[in-house]
Design a protein around this motif. Structure first.
Motif, mmCIF file in Angstrom:
data_model
loop_
_atom_site.group_PDB
_atom_site.id
_atom_site.type_symbol
_atom_site.label_atom_id
_atom_site.label_comp_id
_atom_site.label_asym_id
_atom_site.label_seq_id
_atom_site.Cartn_x
_atom_site.Cartn_y
_atom_site.Cartn_z
ATOM 1 N N THR A 75 1.039 58.894 47.793
ATOM 2 C CA THR A 75 -0.333 59.815 48.036
ATOM 3 C C THR A 75 -0.237 60.634 46.100
ATOM 4 N N PRO A 76 -1.210 60.522 45.494
ATOM 5 C CA PRO A 76 -0.596 61.236 44.192
ATOM 6 C C PRO A 76 -0.558 62.695 43.534
ATOM 7 N N ILE A 77 0.545 63.509 42.995
ATOM 8 C CA ILE A 77 0.025 64.781 43.148
ATOM 9 C C ILE A 77 -0.814 64.775 41.551
ATOM 10 N N LYS A 78 -1.659 65.957 41.516
ATOM 11 C CA LYS A 78 -2.286 66.053 40.436
ATOM 12 C C LYS A 78 -2.932 68.023 40.532
ATOM 13 N N MET A 79 -1.494 68.234 39.826
ATOM 14 C CA MET A 79 -2.483 70.064 40.013
ATOM 15 C C MET A 79 -1.806 71.089 39.062
ATOM 16 N N SER A 80 -2.159 72.433 38.060
ATOM 17 C CA SER A 80 -2.221 72.453 37.241
ATOM 18 C C SER A 80 -1.572 74.069 37.608
ATOM 19 N N PHE A 81 -0.308 75.068 37.093
ATOM 20 C CA PHE A 81 -0.092 76.370 37.617
ATOM 21 C C PHE A 81 0.371 76.732 36.613
ATOM 22 N N ASP A 82 0.112 77.833 36.845
ATOM 23 C CA ASP A 82 0.607 79.034 35.170
ATOM 24 C C ASP A 82 2.048 79.808 35.831
ATOM 25 N N PRO A 83 2.326 78.980 34.756
ATOM 26 C CA PRO A 83 4.225 79.823 34.868
ATOM 27 C C PRO A 83 4.299 81.023 35.131
ATOM 28 N N ASP A 84 3.764 81.901 34.738
ATOM 29 C CA ASP A 84 3.855 83.417 34.796
ATOM 30 C C ASP A 84 3.063 84.118 35.735
ATOM 31 N N ALA A 85 2.434 83.527 36.503
ATOM 32 C CA ALA A 85 2.265 84.338 37.988
ATOM 33 C C ALA A 85 3.605 83.714 38.794
ATOM 34 N N PRO A 86 3.487 84.585 40.159
ATOM 35 C CA PRO A 86 4.203 85.037 40.558
ATOM 36 C C PRO A 86 4.686 83.488 41.400
ATOM 37 N N GLY A 87 5.703 83.032 42.626
ATOM 38 C CA GLY A 87 5.489 81.847 42.965
ATOM 39 C C GLY A 87 4.759 81.431 43.867
ATOM 40 N N GLU A 88 4.360 82.436 44.327
ATOM 41 C CA GLU A 88 3.741 82.198 45.600
ATOM 42 C C GLU A 88 2.242 81.315 44.985
ATOM 43 N N SER A 89 1.961 81.649 44.050
ATOM 44 C CA SER A 89 0.798 81.010 43.027
ATOM 45 C C SER A 89 0.848 79.794 42.844
ATOM 46 N N PHE A 90 2.522 79.225 42.593
ATOM 47 C CA PHE A 90 2.502 77.900 42.951
ATOM 48 C C PHE A 90 1.859 77.537 43.832
ATOM 49 N N TYR A 91 2.575 77.649 45.135
ATOM 50 C CA TYR A 91 2.590 77.468 46.243
ATOM 51 C C TYR A 91 1.107 76.911 46.585
ATOM 52 N N GLN A 92 0.757 78.369 46.532
ATOM 53 C CA GLN A 92 -1.003 77.991 46.463
ATOM 54 C C GLN A 92 -1.516 76.801 45.727
ATOM 55 N N ALA A 93 -1.439 77.339 44.332
ATOM 56 C CA ALA A 93 -1.709 75.734 43.510
ATOM 57 C C ALA A 93 -1.382 74.304 44.559
ATOM 58 N N PHE A 94 -0.293 74.161 45.093
ATOM 59 C CA PHE A 94 0.097 73.199 45.544
ATOM 60 C C PHE A 94 -1.214 72.476 47.252
ATOM 61 N N TYR A 95 -1.115 74.180 47.879
ATOM 62 C CA TYR A 95 -1.715 73.937 49.187
ATOM 63 C C TYR A 95 -2.610 73.425 48.617
ATOM 64 N N GLN A 96 -3.706 74.309 48.065
ATOM 65 C CA GLN A 96 -4.687 73.549 47.372
ATOM 66 C C GLN A 96 -5.407 72.514 47.632
ATOM 67 N N TRP A 97 -3.975 71.675 46.282
ATOM 68 C CA TRP A 97 -3.703 70.283 45.792
ATOM 69 C C TRP A 97 -4.512 69.791 47.696
ATOM 70 N N ALA A 98 -3.876 69.689 48.136
ATOM 71 C CA ALA A 98 -2.994 69.049 49.869
ATOM 72 C C ALA A 98 -4.175 68.579 50.137
ATOM 73 N N GLU A 99 -4.826 69.855 50.180
ATOM 74 C CA GLU A 99 -6.085 70.585 51.051
ATOM 75 C C GLU A 99 -6.733 69.658 50.375
#
Length: 168
Positions: A75-99
């Motif tokens: 499955t190809p991954i394609k997502m964006s995240f803000d490195p200045d946001a908390p780590g949990e925001s990164f996980y939420q971006a990953f989670y939304q992509w996975a959904e």
């Protein structure tokens, strides 16, 4: 003119100014649209400070966002995240992509690791191990962001990721 007349006229002046500003903003937005190639040095001076405007609907991630591509199995991954946001925001971006990719049911956060690289061609030995465990991700996020900033590709996609799931 007495003070009552000045006060009662002020809202109309503000309304008119607001309307004129909205028209100017709309004109600037249309001028910034990529309808025809325009030289970057084009400059119109109306006697006011110049402002750089961008279209309301950006074509890609915003300037603070980093784009990640990669693979989770096939499955190809394609997502964006803000490195200045908390780590949990990164996980939420990953989670939304996975959904969106119908992989949300496969998420076992405590068993997942993302291996980050500057590009697909970067040797595996240079990949950064980013565990997604709750708490651990937040604790290590600052170090991860330091690595990301030093190793990201200057152009999008900025990072390549591979998902690994520990055997359970």
């Amino acid at each position: 003119m007495d003070s009552y007349q000045q006060t009662s006229m002020a809202p109309n002046v503000r309304q008119t100014y607001g309307h004129v500003q909205a028209l100017r903003d709309t004109q600037r937005m249309h001028a910034a649209e990529p309808s025809a190639p325009a030289p970057h040095s084009r400059h119109i001076n109306h006697g006011q400070p110049t402002h750089t405007t961008t279209p309301l609907a950006p074509q890609g991630p915003s300037s603070g966002q980093l784009q990640v591509v990669g693979l989770w199995d096939k499955t190809p991954i394609k997502m964006s995240f803000d490195p200045d946001a908390p780590g949990e925001s990164f996980y939420q971006a990953f989670y939304q992509w996975a959904e969106r990719r119908k992989r949300g049911g496969d998420l076992e956060r405590h068993r997942m690791t993302l291996w980050l690289k500057a590009s697909k061609n970067t040797p595996d030995g240079e990949a950064y191990e980013l565990g997604l465990k709750e708490g651990e991700l937040e604790e290590l996020w600052e170090t991860a962001v330091d690595w990301i900033q030093e190793n990201k590709s200057p152009k999008a996609p900025h990072l390549y990721a591979t998902v690994e799931i520990e055997a359970g």
